[in-house]
Design a protein around this motif. Structure first.
Motif, PDB file in Angstrom:
ATOM      1  N   PHE A 104      -2.056  -1.308  -6.078  1.00 22.88           N
ATOM      2  CA  PHE A 104      -3.498  -1.571  -5.977  1.00 22.88           C
ATOM      3  C   PHE A 104      -4.278  -0.583  -6.841  1.00 22.88           C
ATOM      4  O   PHE A 104      -3.798   0.509  -7.152  1.00 22.88           O
ATOM      5  N   ILE A 158      -8.773   9.268  -1.109  1.00 24.59           N
ATOM      6  CA  ILE A 158      -7.328   9.375  -0.857  1.00 24.59           C
ATOM      7  C   ILE A 158      -6.629   9.840  -2.138  1.00 24.59           C
ATOM      8  O   ILE A 158      -5.742  10.693  -2.117  1.00 24.59           O
ATOM      9  N   CYS A 164       0.783   3.123  -6.965  1.00 20.78           N
ATOM     10  CA  CYS A 164       0.479   1.999  -6.071  1.00 20.78           C
ATOM     11  C   CYS A 164       0.146   0.758  -6.886  1.00 20.78           C
ATOM     12  O   CYS A 164      -0.419   0.854  -7.975  1.00 20.78           O
ATOM     13  N   MET A 191       0.872  -1.190   0.000  1.00 18.45           N
ATOM     14  CA  MET A 191       0.000   0.000   0.000  1.00 18.45           C
ATOM     15  C   MET A 191       0.901   1.230   0.000  1.00 18.45           C
ATOM     16  O   MET A 191       1.544   1.539   1.009  1.00 18.45           O
ATOM     17  N   ASN A 192       0.937   1.923  -1.108  1.00 24.33           N
ATOM     18  CA  ASN A 192       1.879   3.034  -1.256  1.00 24.33           C
ATOM     19  C   ASN A 192       1.644   4.119  -0.203  1.00 24.33           C
ATOM     20  O   ASN A 192       2.588   4.690   0.349  1.00 24.33           O
ATOM     21  N   CYS A 193       0.386   4.398   0.086  1.00 26.23           N
ATOM     22  CA  CYS A 193       0.082   5.457   1.062  1.00 26.23           C
ATOM     23  C   CYS A 193       0.602   5.058   2.447  1.00 26.23           C
ATOM     24  O   CYS A 193       1.282   5.842   3.121  1.00 26.23           O
ATOM     25  N   CYS A 225      -8.003  -2.014  -3.996  1.00 23.51           N
ATOM     26  CA  CYS A 225      -7.386  -1.187  -2.951  1.00 23.51           C
ATOM     27  C   CYS A 225      -7.959  -1.599  -1.591  1.00 23.51           C
ATOM     28  O   CYS A 225      -9.184  -1.612  -1.405  1.00 23.51           O
ATOM     29  N   PRO A 226      -7.105  -1.923  -0.626  1.00 24.59           N
ATOM     30  CA  PRO A 226      -7.611  -2.339   0.690  1.00 24.59           C
ATOM     31  C   PRO A 226      -8.538  -1.299   1.326  1.00 24.59           C
ATOM     32  O   PRO A 226      -9.508  -1.655   1.991  1.00 24.59           O
ATOM     33  N   PHE A 227      -8.250  -0.025   1.113  1.00 22.17           N
ATOM     34  CA  PHE A 227      -9.116   1.021   1.684  1.00 22.17           C
ATOM     35  C   PHE A 227     -10.519   0.936   1.078  1.00 22.17           C
ATOM     36  O   PHE A 227     -11.518   1.079   1.768  1.00 22.17           O
ATOM     37  N   GLY A 274     -10.298   4.411  -1.425  1.00 25.58           N
ATOM     38  CA  GLY A 274      -9.168   4.887  -2.224  1.00 25.58           C
ATOM     39  C   GLY A 274      -9.480   6.118  -3.065  1.00 25.58           C
ATOM     40  O   GLY A 274      -8.593   6.936  -3.310  1.00 25.58           O
ATOM     41  N   ARG A 327      -7.270   1.834  -6.912  1.00 21.02           N
ATOM     42  CA  ARG A 327      -8.098   2.534  -5.928  1.00 21.02           C
ATOM     43  C   ARG A 327      -9.594   2.370  -6.187  1.00 21.02           C
ATOM     44  O   ARG A 327     -10.413   2.472  -5.282  1.00 21.02           O
ATOM     45  N   PHE A 331      -0.556   9.494  -4.045  1.00 24.31           N
ATOM     46  CA  PHE A 331      -0.076   8.143  -3.744  1.00 24.31           C
ATOM     47  C   PHE A 331      -0.564   7.089  -4.746  1.00 24.31           C
ATOM     48  O   PHE A 331       0.149   6.136  -5.055  1.00 24.31           O
ATOM     49  N   CYS A 332      -1.806   7.240  -5.182  1.00 24.42           N
ATOM     50  CA  CYS A 332      -2.450   6.091  -5.832  1.00 24.42           C
ATOM     51  C   CYS A 332      -1.866   5.764  -7.201  1.00 24.42           C
ATOM     52  O   CYS A 332      -1.843   4.589  -7.595  1.00 24.42           O
TER      53      CYS A 332
HETATM   54  S1  SF4 Z   1      -4.623   2.641  -4.196  1.00 23.47           S
HETATM   55 FE1  SF4 Z   1      -5.332   2.337  -2.112  1.00 23.47          FE
HETATM   56  S2  SF4 Z   1      -3.588   1.441  -1.019  1.00 23.47           S
HETATM   57 FE2  SF4 Z   1      -2.818   2.297  -2.920  1.00 23.47          FE
HETATM   58  S3  SF4 Z   1      -2.130   4.355  -2.384  1.00 23.47           S
HETATM   59 FE3  SF4 Z   1      -4.237   4.545  -3.112  1.00 23.47          FE
HETATM   60  S4  SF4 Z   1      -5.470   4.393  -1.271  1.00 23.47           S
HETATM   61 FE4  SF4 Z   1      -3.442   3.648  -0.720  1.00 23.47          FE
END
Ligand code: SF4
Ligand SMILES: Cc1cc2nc3c(=O)[nH]c(=O)nc-3n(C[C@H](O)[C@H](O)[C@H](O)COP(=O)(O)OP(=O)(O)OC[C@H]3O[C@@H](n4cnc5c(N)ncnc54)[C@H](O)[C@@H]3O)c2cc1C
Length: 510
Positions: A444, A432, A442, A349-351, A455-457, A429, A446, A438-439
């Motif tokens: 994942f 965010i 990443c 998770m990059n964030c 994305c886990p979020f 995501g 988002r 961040f995304c």
């Molecule tokens: S995709 Fe999800 S895990 Fe990745 S940086 Fe964005 S919010 Fe964080």
């Protein structure tokens, strides 16, 4: 001669200012000053080493300044505070020990119990612009019909009574209380010049503290060692205040809610550690702001004083107003541990990877990484709020129970069931991605809520709403998100993916 000094002032580690109530009128001929380093406290948590270094170095510098002024200073290392006080009484036999009202309940309990058998008197604290007693009066008079208090009401009350940017007719300078529409923008696109960061040279006092910490048996510390980011005396704190007001505040408002992956500090003031251990008084901050107010954009000035006289003082007042059980609130009955990715374990998770690195590096991040990344994920994943609070307390340089409890239990995790905020601060995501960069980098996706790349979020956001339907659905501020949840056709897959994500988060494999 020094043994005849009748009065001792005991200076706690978050009261480090010669001009606060406990020391303001003290004279070397009449007062001895006591500092106690409790080994038990040092060993109690896996503290970030910059946090311990910061507090002990600031204590040591104040002790040195007082010695230079002619005070007799008793610098005492003891197993516990109680043992330190007893040993001081035995050696110096003062008529009484004076201590300023502690900022936290644990300190308050300690002083109450010591003063039952020892000659201890308590001086009221003047560390805040609004004392806990004044806040209680304000809160009694301003509780709304539904039992809630509003920060906005408190902030306007503070602005008026402290006469900060108020016109003679009692209205705010500029005609508005709030500049949210000009503030809180997304990060700027492309190149942008952010204020530089100052670091000081470490000196022999820093080295002395580093050696002392290395000599303490059984101490477990984490994080990177001090690199001069944090000042450790009043002069250094004042320099940072002036630097912020001259070089950073102008764009504080617009970017206060943004996160940029290669720029941890943006236009933030970096003043919280100084304010929280007394090196800086909020009145000094406000006086300096007023002096330069004609040169600073009004939206940024307003955004900043809102933090200092609004949020900070409100949070302090709420801590005492909400009572001693507040720290144990757990509205969603969550019990998961703090995930390894918060404490530096590898994560995709990059964030989270960035924010964990910032905490490791500086024992600090600005408000939004704490709220939107750490507390958000903790809420979504069902982490035990008191474990989360204890972890943050040990990991952040500005941590203290009075400020952590409302911010983590209330604002961050809604573990108080809405006593502080009207709805949980949770997001997937997409949000965010709007406020950060961040995304894009990443692994994942988002937007995806199911599948390996989800994305886990985002997955946990929908699952959180689904899991807590009974508790949250009746909240009218959640009506729209529940209408959206009801339209999801893949909720079964979301639930399955959420179980996997939560398991891997706790195992440290995501
Ligand atoms: S995709 Fe999800 S895990 Fe990745 S940086 Fe964005 S919010 Fe964080
Ligand atoms: C989950 C969570 C945990 C937090 N834990 C702490 C903590 O342990 N200690 C702490 O001082 N702050 C805490 N905060 C509040 C805030 O994040 C920090 O005060 C701020 O990031 C400090 O950086 P700064 O000095 O550059 O602040 P700036 O963004 O420059 O703001 C100026 C000042 O406003 C005050 N302030 C702003 N918001 C708050 C707030 N919500 N509560 C208290 N003071 C505020 C701080 O004194 C800060 O120095 C927390 C917030 C969250 C969401």
């Amino acid at each position: 001669m020094s043994s005849h000094i009748a009065r001792t002032v005991w200076v706690l580690g978050d009261q480090l200012n010669r001009n606060l109530a406990h020391l303001r009128t003290a004279r070397p001929s009449q007062t001895r000053v006591l500092f106690i380093i409790s080994l038990d406290k040092l060993r109690r948590a896996p503290w970030h080493q910059q946090r311990l270094h910061f507090i002990l170095t600031a204590m040591r510098r104040l002790a040195n300044e007082l010695t230079d002024e002619g005070f007799s200073v008793d610098w005492r290392v003891a197993e516990t505070m109680r043992q330190g006080v007893s040993a001081h009484l035995e050696e110096f036999s003062p008529e009484y020990i004076s201590v300023m009202q502690p900022m936290n309940r644990a300190g308050q309990r300690l002083i109450d119990s010591l003063s039952a058998t020892m000659p201890i008197t308590v001086t009221p604290s003047d560390q805040f612009l609004c004392s806990r007693e004044e806040f209680a009066e304000w809160a009694s008079a301003n509780t709304r019909k539904d039992g809630s208090l509003l920060m906005e009401d408190f902030y306007r009350w503070q602005r008026r009574r402290l006469d900060i940017l108020i016109d003679p007719d009692g209205e705010p300078v500029g005609g508005r209380w709030n500049y949210d529409d000009e503030n809180r923008l997304s990060p700027p696109k492309g190149e942008h010049e952010w204020p530089a960061i100052n670091r000081r040279e470490l000196d022999d006092v820093d080295a002395w503290v580093t050696d002392f910490l290395a000599s303490v048996d059984g101490l477990s510390m984490k994080g990177e060692p001090p690199d001069g980011l944090w000042a450790t005396d009043h002069d250094g704190a004042m320099q940072q205040l002036q630097y912020f007001l001259r070089h950073a505040i102008d764009e504080f408002g617009p970017y206060e809610d943004a996160i940029v992956s290669d720029e941890p500090y943006l236009n933030h003031s970096l003043l919280s550690p100084y304010l929280n251990i007394g090196l800086l008084h909020p009145a000094e901050v406000i006086a300096a702001v007023k002096e330069l107010s004609d040169d600073i954009a009004l939206n940024s000035i307003e955004g900043f004083i809102r933090q200092i006289i609004g949020w900070r003082e409100y949070v302090h007042g709420l801590y005492w107003w909400f009572g001693p059980d507040y720290v144990n609130e757990n509205h969603f009955n969550d019990d998961a541990p703090v995930p390894p990715s918060f404490t530096g374990a590898h994560t995709e998770m990059n964030c989270v990877a960035h924010v964990a690195k910032w905490v490791e590096q500086d024992a600090w991040t600005h408000h939004i990484p704490r709220l939107m990344v750490l507390a958000n994920l903790a809420t979504l994943a069902g982490i035990d709020p008191s474990k989360m609070m204890r972890w943050m307390w040990a990991s952040f340089i500005d941590g203290a129970e009075w400020v952590m409890a409302p911010n983590v239990i209330g604002m961050g995790m809604y573990a108080d069931g809405g006593r502080m905020s009207t709805k949980p601060y949770v997001s997937g995501g997409n949000y965010i991605s709007k406020m950060t960069d961040f995304c894009g980098d990443c692994s994942f996706d988002r937007k995806a809520r199911t599948g390996d790349k989800a994305c886990p979020f985002t997955t946990l956001y929908w699952d959180f709403l689904d899991r807590n339907r009974d508790v949250l659905r009746s909240n009218h501020r959640m009506a729209r998100v529940y209408a959206n949840l009801d339209r999801l056709s893949d909720i079964e897959e979301v639930r399955e993916r959420a179980v996997e994500v939560r398991g891997r988060l706790i195992a440290g494999t995501i």
